[in-house]
Write a protein that holds these residues in place. Sequence first.
Motif, PDB file in Angstrom:
ATOM      1  N   UNK A 121       0.836  -1.200   0.000  1.00 34.03           N
ATOM      2  CA  UNK A 121       0.000   0.000   0.000  1.00 34.03           C
ATOM      3  C   UNK A 121       0.868   1.246   0.000  1.00 34.03           C
ATOM      4  N   UNK A 122       0.342   2.319  -0.569  1.00 31.64           N
ATOM      5  CA  UNK A 122       0.989   3.624  -0.458  1.00 31.64           C
ATOM      6  C   UNK A 122       0.665   4.238   0.901  1.00 31.64           C
ATOM      7  N   UNK A 123       1.530   5.120   1.340  1.00 33.50           N
ATOM      8  CA  UNK A 123       1.270   5.861   2.574  1.00 33.50           C
ATOM      9  C   UNK A 123       1.173   7.348   2.261  1.00 33.50           C
ATOM     10  N   UNK A 124       0.543   8.073   3.152  1.00 30.84           N
ATOM     11  CA  UNK A 124       0.353   9.515   2.978  1.00 30.84           C
ATOM     12  C   UNK A 124       1.355  10.220   3.882  1.00 30.84           C
ATOM     13  N   UNK A 125       2.187  11.073   3.295  1.00 35.01           N
ATOM     14  CA  UNK A 125       3.290  11.688   4.042  1.00 35.01           C
ATOM     15  C   UNK A 125       2.791  12.488   5.248  1.00 35.01           C
ATOM     16  N   UNK A 126       1.625  13.128   5.130  1.00 39.40           N
ATOM     17  CA  UNK A 126       1.083  13.901   6.245  1.00 39.40           C
ATOM     18  C   UNK A 126       0.794  13.004   7.445  1.00 39.40           C
ATOM     19  N   UNK A 127       0.260  11.808   7.180  1.00 36.35           N
ATOM     20  CA  UNK A 127      -0.031  10.869   8.264  1.00 36.35           C
ATOM     21  C   UNK A 127       1.258  10.285   8.831  1.00 36.35           C
ATOM     22  N   UNK A 128       2.236  10.036   7.978  1.00 37.58           N
ATOM     23  CA  UNK A 128       3.545   9.556   8.442  1.00 37.58           C
ATOM     24  C   UNK A 128       4.144  10.549   9.442  1.00 37.58           C
ATOM     25  N   UNK A 129       4.129  11.815   9.080  1.00 39.04           N
ATOM     26  CA  UNK A 129       4.726  12.845   9.922  1.00 39.04           C
ATOM     27  C   UNK A 129       3.974  12.981  11.241  1.00 39.04           C
ATOM     28  N   UNK A 130       2.643  12.899  11.174  1.00 39.56           N
ATOM     29  CA  UNK A 130       1.818  13.029  12.379  1.00 39.56           C
ATOM     30  C   UNK A 130       2.137  11.907  13.364  1.00 39.56           C
ATOM     31  N   UNK A 131       2.184  10.675  12.882  1.00 47.29           N
ATOM     32  CA  UNK A 131       2.434   9.557  13.789  1.00 47.29           C
ATOM     33  C   UNK A 131       3.888   9.537  14.248  1.00 47.29           C
ATOM     34  N   UNK A 132       4.808  10.018  13.409  1.00 44.56           N
ATOM     35  CA  UNK A 132       6.190  10.148  13.841  1.00 44.56           C
ATOM     36  C   UNK A 132       6.291  11.105  15.009  1.00 44.56           C
ATOM     37  N   UNK A 133       5.573  12.222  14.934  1.00 42.97           N
ATOM     38  CA  UNK A 133       5.555  13.185  16.045  1.00 42.97           C
ATOM     39  C   UNK A 133       4.960  12.552  17.302  1.00 42.97           C
ATOM     40  N   UNK A 134       3.920  11.769  17.104  1.00 41.18           N
ATOM     41  CA  UNK A 134       3.290  11.076  18.231  1.00 41.18           C
ATOM     42  C   UNK A 134       4.291  10.145  18.909  1.00 41.18           C
ATOM     43  N   UNK A 135       4.997   9.340  18.125  1.00 41.13           N
ATOM     44  CA  UNK A 135       5.972   8.399  18.688  1.00 41.13           C
ATOM     45  C   UNK A 135       7.095   9.138  19.412  1.00 41.13           C
ATOM     46  N   UNK A 136       7.566  10.218  18.807  1.00 45.93           N
ATOM     47  CA  UNK A 136       8.697  10.946  19.376  1.00 45.93           C
ATOM     48  C   UNK A 136       8.331  11.588  20.713  1.00 45.93           C
ATOM     49  N   UNK A 137       7.135  12.146  20.802  1.00 43.16           N
ATOM     50  CA  UNK A 137       6.727  12.839  22.021  1.00 43.16           C
ATOM     51  C   UNK A 137       6.308  11.850  23.115  1.00 43.16           C
ATOM     52  N   UNK A 138       5.552  10.824  22.736  1.00 41.06           N
ATOM     53  CA  UNK A 138       5.071   9.883  23.750  1.00 41.06           C
ATOM     54  C   UNK A 138       6.175   8.932  24.192  1.00 41.06           C
ATOM     55  N   UNK A 139       7.084   8.575  23.274  1.00 40.90           N
ATOM     56  CA  UNK A 139       8.207   7.712  23.625  1.00 40.90           C
ATOM     57  C   UNK A 139       7.913   6.229  23.604  1.00 40.90           C
ATOM     58  N   UNK A 140       6.739   5.841  23.098  1.00 40.43           N
ATOM     59  CA  UNK A 140       6.418   4.415  23.066  1.00 40.43           C
ATOM     60  C   UNK A 140       5.444   4.122  21.927  1.00 40.43           C
ATOM     61  N   UNK A 141       5.347   2.838  21.571  1.00 39.76           N
ATOM     62  CA  UNK A 141       4.364   2.372  20.601  1.00 39.76           C
ATOM     63  C   UNK A 141       3.631   1.185  21.209  1.00 39.76           C
ATOM     64  N   UNK A 142       2.307   1.197  21.148  1.00 45.60           N
ATOM     65  CA  UNK A 142       1.501   0.162  21.796  1.00 45.60           C
ATOM     66  C   UNK A 142       0.779  -0.735  20.801  1.00 45.60           C
ATOM     67  N   UNK A 143       0.983  -0.514  19.487  1.00 46.21           N
ATOM     68  CA  UNK A 143       0.285  -1.308  18.482  1.00 46.21           C
ATOM     69  C   UNK A 143       1.299  -1.911  17.519  1.00 46.21           C
ATOM     70  N   UNK A 144       1.518  -3.226  17.597  1.00 44.01           N
ATOM     71  CA  UNK A 144       2.479  -3.858  16.681  1.00 44.01           C
ATOM     72  C   UNK A 144       2.005  -3.776  15.229  1.00 44.01           C
TER      73      UNK A 144
END
Length: 411
Positions: A121-144
């Motif tokens: 599948x293709x990904x949308x760069x805006x969503x990539x950036x949003x979730x990257x920011x989420x990971x960076x700020x929260x410091x964890x990922x809870x969904x494999x």
Amino acid sequence: MATVKPFKAVRPSRDKVALVSSKSYEAYTPAELGAKLDFNPFTFLHVINPGYKYHQEVSGSQRFKLVHNRYLEFKENKIFIQDEAPAFYIYERIDISHSYCGIIAATSVQDYLENVIKKHEDTISKREQLFQNYLKITGFNAEPVLLTFKDDETISQIIQNEKEKRPEYEFSTTDRRLHKLWLITDKKTISQITRAFKKIDALYIADGHHRTASSALLSKNLKEENLKHTGNEAYNYFMSYLIPESNLNISEFNRFITDLNGLSADEFLMQLDETFRIENRGQQLYKPSKKHHFSMYLNGEFYSLYLRKNNYLFTDALSRLDAEILYRTILNPILGIKDLTNNDRIYYAQNKVDSISLKTKVDSGLFKVGFGLIPVTVNEMKEIADNNLKMPPKTTYIQPKLRSGLTMYEF
């Protein structure tokens, strides 16, 4: 060669795991969500919906920071505990009709960049950036990320051996599913698993393309910020659930269109006749059973559409995909839907639960016509990925869908 590593998961204490783990946030109705948050102080939903504590809606970076704070509170209160030793985690989910079992592990960002971990599948760069920011700020990922691989006898045997032991978790959820989790901390077994995956040529993303792309973006950014980067940092990996391809369950998405692009029903059927052999099935519930066959519901009647192959050119794996055939022959040229991602005239619904949704959704008056397809096979999905092609959006609905808050990966 695929690289997998054990990791020190942060996870719920054994006595609270059934209360902590949750379905995806979007899977709850507002009423269900409110009830969970009101009456279950341990649910992971409190972590990812932090504004509820203050009776406020929060968004963006402010929300991400509050998610981080709630996560720390769960750790401080011993609701979440981090394992002392790196482990692989065998996770099994059993429901009425299926059983899924695989290994939760850390998988390599470099493998993703080098196409050892393949996408369809293709990904949308805006969503990539949003979730990257989420990971960076929260410091964890809870969904494999859900990855699949060709069945391997060594890995299957290890899983079977470990399942003979008492699971760390064994609990049921209100959707009548049984969940079990085993920890593998034995160094010899860990080495066997690592070596077995080294012999596997490719892993395929089944579900979680944006999570994978966001993890790769996070890795790139943190690597640039870290002057002492070694390659062993946690951000060089992301959490995945690796499941044999024979254990994967793929169902279809149906397509619903709000109008016929200015055509009458008869005019629409005449244009379809150029590419399809059409049979009116009346009130008979019709579902396709073969590739390149489609069901259609229009004006209270079912139709079967059989592709006239002499009028359609097969050039590659994508051109043979039913969702792509529907786009190239009907949705784009006749109904005028060029962009499948951003068009409010088309709606997608997975057909797993409601076997007559093609009829009920059109009869509701919201849509003029509905199309039914057969599910994509694992081999079709792999062929698309192997050839660096991309499926149309909403082509596959893949199970298992994983719970949040069962294992967490810290960066």
